[in-house]
Design a protein around this motif. Structure first.
Motif, short mmCIF file in Angstrom:
data_model
loop_
_atom_site.label_atom_id
_atom_site.label_comp_id
_atom_site.label_asym_id
_atom_site.label_seq_id
_atom_site.Cartn_x
_atom_site.Cartn_y
_atom_site.Cartn_z
N SER A 65 0.83 -1.21 0.00
CA SER A 65 0.00 0.00 0.00
C SER A 65 0.86 1.26 0.00
CB SER A 65 -0.94 0.00 1.21
OG SER A 65 -0.23 -0.25 2.41
N VAL B 286 0.83 4.23 -2.92
CA VAL B 286 0.75 5.68 -2.70
C VAL B 286 1.88 6.39 -3.44
CG1 VAL B 286 0.93 7.50 -0.96
CG2 VAL B 286 -0.46 5.47 -0.51
N CYS C 190 1.08 6.48 -7.17
CA CYS C 190 0.04 7.46 -7.50
C CYS C 190 0.60 8.88 -7.48
CB CYS C 190 -1.13 7.33 -6.53
SG CYS C 190 -2.08 5.80 -6.72
N ALA D 43 -4.33 13.17 -3.62
CA ALA D 43 -4.72 12.19 -2.61
C ALA D 43 -6.19 11.83 -2.73
CB ALA D 43 -4.41 12.72 -1.21
N TYR E 67 -7.22 8.69 -5.35
CA TYR E 67 -6.94 7.27 -5.15
C TYR E 67 -7.30 6.86 -3.72
CZ TYR E 67 -2.55 9.05 -3.10
OH TYR E 67 -1.63 9.73 -2.35
N TYR F 120 -7.08 3.18 -0.90
CA TYR F 120 -6.35 1.92 -0.75
C TYR F 120 -6.62 1.27 0.60
CZ TYR F 120 -3.19 4.96 1.90
OH TYR F 120 -2.67 5.85 2.80
#
Length: 547
Positions: free
Chosen positions: A153, A157, A160, A167, A170, A172
């Protein structure tokens, strides 16, 4: 851990089951980018779209919607200056979303961006092509600085952010696996995201609001165990491809770890922050230099910036070595001589810095001399290095144990730069082979009316009531070709693959939990396979049992 799965709103379910129903299709466009969407639904005559994943790699493709529009008023004509949206027709990229439903009750199926808007030669019609966020990322390349021991994860981040997503664009789950080593150099963003999903055993997709989502392995498996819809064979027309082999069936899957060695280039890994003082040499009777003992520095590189904190690096070269005359380094710059000095008493005093450098892995030895009679100070010392990799190149192989040993294996190979470990890679290779080796039935539904909207990798179930007892097939969507029109309503054609990654999960889903005294046993090897309780046998299942 439980997860909320995307199910239609109750009102929409009621509308979809109504005896008399009319399809509702709505298009909303934010023409000027102010966040306010204009309803363009009155001009829509037909919609059609594709939700798909590559059948070989299982990589997600961009969701596409093509919308036919009534342009009899010239609303979408780029040469019609009287159009209220004329100012926005000379460019594309506007944000839009589509809603589908019945009897006026709708749900958002996707958020897109206008990729093309064409008017027909008659100018009475216009065609709008929309692509989702995957399409937006299609040509984006990302680079990731070397790092290590990161949750999937956390890597998501970073990817992305490198792709330029905010932020809010996306979401997760916390990863369940740790990536041993992370690095990327101008790689395609979508390819990297799909590799990461494979390494996690999870799923990456774009939700109806256009948000790129990362599901961890637990969430993904929970979704595969919970179909969004269950169809009954007697009520629908579809084709079932029962498990069988042909000469093209994959019988071996190779998952290879991509080391990305070429991306981890030399860079500064040691930077001296204080002057290093060198003693002045002595002189013999003839005025020749008598060198002092070398100043010996034994160094161990422990980088704390670009790689994992305190990760050892392998020294490669001396990047910069600068010394100046005078013990305080205030004099002229000395000339570097990459060698030990000549023997004592053979050179005249000068302005040279002699040095030798030897390195073994993360340990290096630097020896320094000067022939300056005022002494010297090393003012800059920088050394280059690369990370000392803790993960060596490897590949894992999964073979179908039921394949004909007389035939050469039919192999498919994939590389992945984010595999957590060989154990996880071996498990993932077995799963990938399972999906490709024809061990479970696949179903094609050429024409279904009234289905909820299904994306690639969504799960559905088929109850084959032509058999006794009824056999349930759990399937994941690989391709959904859908269309909406006033005359035909909403219809779709689905191509699917087995949803559950192992037969243990098939068993747990196909039959109810057996009562005491009625353990579960596998069926025979004649397809279609199914499982049922018996009173005398128990189920013993391993990865080598595929039947």
């Amino acid at each position: 851990m439980t997860y909320a799965l995307p199910i239609p709103a109750p009102a929409l379910v009621v509308a979809a089951k109504a005896a008399v129903r009319t399809v509702t299709a709505k298009l909303w466009v934010d023409w000027d980018g102010d966040g306010v969407f204009t309803d363009e639904s009155a001009y829509v005559t037909e919609m059609r779209g594709i939700e798909a994943a590559d059948t070989q790699t299982r990589y997600l493709s961009a969701s596409e919607v093509v919308i036919e529009l009534d342009n009899s008023t010239g609303r979408y004509g780029a040469d019609n200056q009287s159009s209220p949206i004329y100012a926005y027709l000379t460019r594309t990229g506007q944000k839009a979303y589509v809603e589908l439903g019945y009897n006026g009750v709708v749900a958002r199926i996707g958020t897109y961006w206008i990729e093309k808007l064409d008017t027909a030669t008659t100018r009475k019609e216009a065609t709008m092509r929309l692509l989702d966020r995957v399409g937006q990322l299609g040509d984006v390349r990302i680079s990731l600085a070397p790092d290590a021991n990161k949750l999937t994860s956390a890597v998501f981040v970073s990817m992305c952010a490198a792709a330029g997503l905010a932020a809010s664009e996306y979401g997760y789950d916390t990863g369940t696996r740790t990536v041993a080593y992370v690095v990327a150099g101008a790689e395609r963003a979508i390819g990297e995201l799909m590799q990461l999903a494979q390494a996690e055993g999870g799923r990456i997709f774009v939700d109806g609001n256009g948000v790129l989502q990362f599901w961890n392995a637990e969430h993904h498996v929970a979704a595969l165990r919970t179909p969004l819809i269950t169809l009954t064979r007697s009520a629908h027309v579809y084709d079932i491809a029962y498990p069988r082999r042909n000469e093209d069936t994959i019988t071996r899957f190779v998952l290879e770890y991509d080391t990305r060695e070429s991306v981890a280039v030399d860079e500064i890994v040691y930077d001296q922050k204080q002057n290093i003082v060198l003693a002045a040499p002595g002189l013999d009777a003839a005025g020749k230099v008598i060198f002092a003992a070398p100043l010996t520095l034994e160094l161990r590189a422990m980088d704390m910036t670009r790689w994992e904190r305190y990760l050892p690096v392998q020294f490669t070269t001396v990047n910069t070595l600068t010394a100046k005359a005078g013990s305080d380094g205030s004099g002229a710059t000395l000339a570097n001589v990459a060698a030990a000095p000549p023997r004592n008493g053979t050179v005249s005093p000068g302005s040279n810095l002699y040095y030798t450098w030897t390195a073994s892995g993360p340990t290096g030895v630097l020896k320094l001399w000067t022939d300056s009679v005022t002494g010297a100070a090393v003012t800059v010392l920088r050394l280059n290095g690369k990370p000392q990799r803790s993960v060596a190149p490897y590949s894992v192989v999964a073979d179908d144990p039921t394949a004909d040993p007389a035939r050469a294996p039919v192999e498919q190979k994939m590389t992945n730069a984010y595999l957590p470990s060989t154990d996880v890679a071996a498990e993932q290779a077995a799963t990938e082979l399972f999906f490709r080796s024809g061990q479970l039935a696949t179903v094609n539904l050429p024409d279904i009316d009234g289905m909820p909207f299904l994306r690639a990798f969504d799960c559905l179930a088929i109850d084959d009531d032509s058999q006794s007892p009824t056999v349930r097939y759990f399937l994941q969507v690989l391709r959904n070709e859908w269309r909406v029109s006033e005359s035909d309503g909403y219809r779709c054609a689905l191509t699917t693959a087995p949803a559950l990654p192992t037969n243990e999960q098939v068993v747990s889903q196909v039959i109810p939990t057996p009562s005491p005294g009625a353990p579960v046993t596998g069926g025979n090897q004649v397809p279609p396979w199914y499982w049922g309780p018996t009173a005398s046998q128990v189920l013993v299942w391993t990865y080598s049992d595929w039947g």
